[in-house]
Design a protein around this motif. Structure first.
Motif, PDB file in Angstrom:
ATOM      1  N   ARG A  58       0.934  -1.107   0.049  1.00 22.75           N
ATOM      2  CA  ARG A  58       0.017  -0.068   0.108  1.00 22.75           C
ATOM      3  C   ARG A  58       0.702   1.299  -0.079  1.00 22.75           C
ATOM      4  O   ARG A  58       0.165   2.323  -0.379  1.00 22.75           O
ATOM      5  N   ASN A  59       1.971   1.124   0.585  1.00 25.16           N
ATOM      6  CA  ASN A  59       2.958   2.328   0.313  1.00 25.16           C
ATOM      7  C   ASN A  59       3.858   2.173  -0.952  1.00 25.16           C
ATOM      8  O   ASN A  59       4.605   1.265  -1.166  1.00 25.16           O
ATOM      9  N   PHE A  60       3.998   3.434  -1.295  1.00 21.27           N
ATOM     10  CA  PHE A  60       4.921   3.153  -2.621  1.00 21.27           C
ATOM     11  C   PHE A  60       6.296   3.886  -2.478  1.00 21.27           C
ATOM     12  O   PHE A  60       6.492   4.989  -1.777  1.00 21.27           O
ATOM     13  N   PRO A  61       7.249   3.416  -3.129  1.00 17.73           N
ATOM     14  CA  PRO A  61       8.503   3.936  -2.868  1.00 17.73           C
ATOM     15  C   PRO A  61       8.627   5.088  -3.703  1.00 17.73           C
ATOM     16  O   PRO A  61       8.091   5.099  -4.785  1.00 17.73           O
ATOM     17  N   THR A  62       9.514   6.127  -3.245  1.00 24.36           N
ATOM     18  CA  THR A  62       9.793   7.325  -3.960  1.00 24.36           C
ATOM     19  C   THR A  62      10.893   6.847  -4.989  1.00 24.36           C
ATOM     20  O   THR A  62      11.889   6.500  -4.267  1.00 24.36           O
ATOM     21  N   PRO A  63      10.752   7.232  -6.270  1.00 27.63           N
ATOM     22  CA  PRO A  63      11.857   6.780  -7.254  1.00 27.63           C
ATOM     23  C   PRO A  63      12.843   7.754  -7.378  1.00 27.63           C
ATOM     24  O   PRO A  63      12.670   8.848  -7.397  1.00 27.63           O
ATOM     25  N   LEU A  64      14.253   7.161  -6.982  1.00 29.51           N
ATOM     26  CA  LEU A  64      15.415   8.126  -7.263  1.00 29.51           C
ATOM     27  C   LEU A  64      15.886   8.249  -8.548  1.00 29.51           C
ATOM     28  O   LEU A  64      16.244   6.851  -9.353  1.00 29.51           O
ATOM     29  N   GLY A  65      15.831   9.258  -9.253  1.00 32.21           N
ATOM     30  CA  GLY A  65      16.263   9.072 -11.126  1.00 32.21           C
ATOM     31  C   GLY A  65      17.444   9.727 -11.226  1.00 32.21           C
ATOM     32  O   GLY A  65      17.846  10.773 -10.790  1.00 32.21           O
ATOM     33  N   ASN A  66      18.323   8.813 -11.786  1.00 32.98           N
ATOM     34  CA  ASN A  66      19.490   9.192 -12.215  1.00 32.98           C
ATOM     35  C   ASN A  66      19.043  10.043 -13.657  1.00 32.98           C
ATOM     36  O   ASN A  66      18.773   9.690 -14.750  1.00 32.98           O
ATOM     37  N   VAL A  67      19.797  11.293 -13.640  1.00 31.89           N
ATOM     38  CA  VAL A  67      19.620  12.277 -14.819  1.00 31.89           C
ATOM     39  C   VAL A  67      20.732  12.778 -15.385  1.00 31.89           C
ATOM     40  O   VAL A  67      20.772  13.196 -16.606  1.00 31.89           O
ATOM     41  N   LEU A  68      21.952  12.692 -14.640  1.00 32.22           N
ATOM     42  CA  LEU A  68      23.036  13.096 -15.229  1.00 32.22           C
ATOM     43  C   LEU A  68      24.293  12.506 -14.474  1.00 32.22           C
ATOM     44  O   LEU A  68      24.273  12.324 -13.171  1.00 32.22           O
ATOM     45  N   GLY A  69      25.357  11.959 -15.245  1.00 35.17           N
ATOM     46  CA  GLY A  69      26.385  11.491 -14.412  1.00 35.17           C
ATOM     47  C   GLY A  69      27.577  10.935 -15.382  1.00 35.17           C
ATOM     48  O   GLY A  69      27.639  11.270 -16.417  1.00 35.17           O
ATOM     49  N   GLY A  70      28.576  10.269 -14.597  1.00 39.26           N
ATOM     50  CA  GLY A  70      29.655   9.690 -15.563  1.00 39.26           C
ATOM     51  C   GLY A  70      30.398   8.769 -14.507  1.00 39.26           C
ATOM     52  O   GLY A  70      29.822   7.629 -14.425  1.00 39.26           O
ATOM     53  N   GLY A  71      31.491   8.955 -13.872  1.00 41.34           N
ATOM     54  CA  GLY A  71      32.176   8.049 -13.082  1.00 41.34           C
ATOM     55  C   GLY A  71      32.677   6.654 -13.818  1.00 41.34           C
ATOM     56  O   GLY A  71      32.874   6.898 -14.972  1.00 41.34           O
ATOM     57  N   ALA A  72      32.184   5.448 -13.406  1.00 40.25           N
ATOM     58  CA  ALA A  72      32.445   4.264 -13.932  1.00 40.25           C
ATOM     59  C   ALA A  72      31.123   3.853 -14.888  1.00 40.25           C
ATOM     60  O   ALA A  72      31.330   2.865 -15.736  1.00 40.25           O
TER      61      ALA A  72
END
Ligand code: PGA
Ligand code: ZN
Length: 396
Positions: free
Chosen positions: A129-143
């Motif tokens: 009944r509880n929904f997770p908040t999505p963390l969205g990757n919008v910009l990046g690099g690294g590996a």
């Protein structure tokens, strides 16, 4: 009863081969799942074997233990059988890739037999009944991309979203807005492994772009859209200093730097800001910023309850990333979430940079009431999970 367990190699989102498992039952149940794969893997993760070896081990050691077994959705029994087939602490005999594909396929087969959704089977009657908040990757690099930012992932966290659907759409809108701003600035950008934009800019520039994009989308959608980071610090630590681009920092300077970023950009979330073995530095940072910000251990905890318990004892972090393939079975991932939750740590169920169409992590997040899920913002192997969340929410 389990009738057959089958394996085959298929492709992941990077075009690498990975393990797919299928479980069938004599009552006509069917489950299929494939293993994801990391690029910035933690030193203490369960071992991923070369695909052909993992498949051979699955056929030789796992299938005979499971086939003919009384089943009825006994996930713990299946996962114990996987541990028994392996016999090591880190799945180095059968491969965490063979293990996790089997574990997830068995869960789906059980749900199929029971005639319920996977999240309902995994979570039981009072969950979902509880929904997770999505963390969205919008910009990046690294590996995850060449010649891009030093920080691995700039994330958006739509903490004010009224529904999972609005949250998912907001993250995609930030992703699109980031590209527009880069274009306005004349900065070309291809995409990294997780679908995030990977421009050749420094981290300070990236912060400006992502903050502007998040503000624009917050205005448009009418709710808070905060920022987060995965700093994947173990990748940048040489045992003495942290190297991000041209910057070199001691551990104390890195703590100072991250605390400064939290204040400047009102970060909701910071993952792996320090080295994967430095529980003490994690504790120091958590002490400073942990009241308002999630300090999350990915490579630090590797979904392992022993490492998490040490973190709880020492006050390192206040959140754990949960990647089933880091530990090898759904039961182990479930245990990590339970231990975290009991101790006030927020669980963040997560994809890997190498993914498949498999959406089991969406079901795991809903089944365990995990407050967050990190599974990208766009791209088919990411939207497989995000769209599944939207569907589950529609049903619930
Ligand atoms: P990985 O990266 O899947 O390449 O390990 C994801 C992360 O660090 O969270
Ligand atoms: Zn990470």
């Amino acid at each position: 009863r389990i009738e057959a367990v089958r394996y085959r190699p298929v492709l992941d989102s990077r075009g690498n081969k990975t393990v797919e498992a299928e479980v069938t039952t004599d009552s006509g149940g069917f489950g299929r799942a494939a293993a994801p794969s990391g690029a910035s893997t933690g030193e203490h993760e369960a071992v991923e074997l070369p695909v052909e070896e993992a498949i051979a081990a699955g056929r030789e050691h796992v299938a005979p233990r499971l086939e003919g077994r009384e089943f009825a959705g006994d996930q713990r029994g299946v996962d114990s059988a996987l541990h028994a087939a392996d016999g090591t602490e880190d799945f180095s005999e059968i491969g965490a890739n063979a293990a996790v594909a089997t574990s997830m396929a068995a869960a789906k087969a059980a749900a199929d037999v029971l005639g319920v959704n996977t999240y309902q089977h995994l979570g039981g009657a009072f969950r979902g009944r509880n929904f997770p908040t999505p963390l969205g990757n919008v910009l990046g690099g690294g590996a995850h991309a060449e010649d891009a930012t030093a920080i691995q992932e700039f994330l958006v966290a739509p903490t004010g979203a009224p529904s999972v659907r609005q949250a998912v759409f907001a993250n995609a809108a930030v992703h699109a807005r980031v590209k527009e701003i880069l274009e306005e600035d004349g900065v070309p950008a291809a995409k990294g492994d997780e679908g995030a934009w990977a421009p050749s800019v420094d981290d300070a520039t990236a912060f400006d772009v992502v903050a502007e994009a998040a503000d624009d989308v917050a205005d448009e959608f009418g709710f808070d859209v905060q920022l987060g980071l995965d700093m994947a610090a173990a990748e940048c630590y040489d045992g003495d200093e942290y190297a991000y681009g041209d910057d070199r920092r001691s551990t104390e300077e890195q703590i100072e730097y991250v605390a400064g970023l939290v204040a400047e950009y009102d970060l909701a979330y910071v993952e792996d800001p320090l080295d994967e073995n430095d529980f003490e530095a994690f504790a120091e940072l958590t002490d400073r910023v942990g009241d308002e910000t999630l300090v999350c251990g990915d490579d630090l905890f590797v979904t392992n309850t022993e490492r998490l318990q040490r973190g709880i004892d020492e006050g390192s972090a206040n959140s754990i990333l949960v990647k089933p393939n880091q530990i090898g079975t759904l039961s182990d991932a479930f245990d990590a979430i339970e231990l975290a939750t009991r101790n006030g740590y927020d669980a963040v169920v997560s994809h890997r940079s190498g993914e498949t169409e498999d959406a089991t992590i969406a079901h795991l997040a809903v089944a365990t009431d995990a407050p967050f899920i990190k599974t990208g913002a766009v791209g088919g192997e990411r939207t497989a999970k995000l769209n599944e969340l939207i569907r589950i929410a529609d049903e619930a």
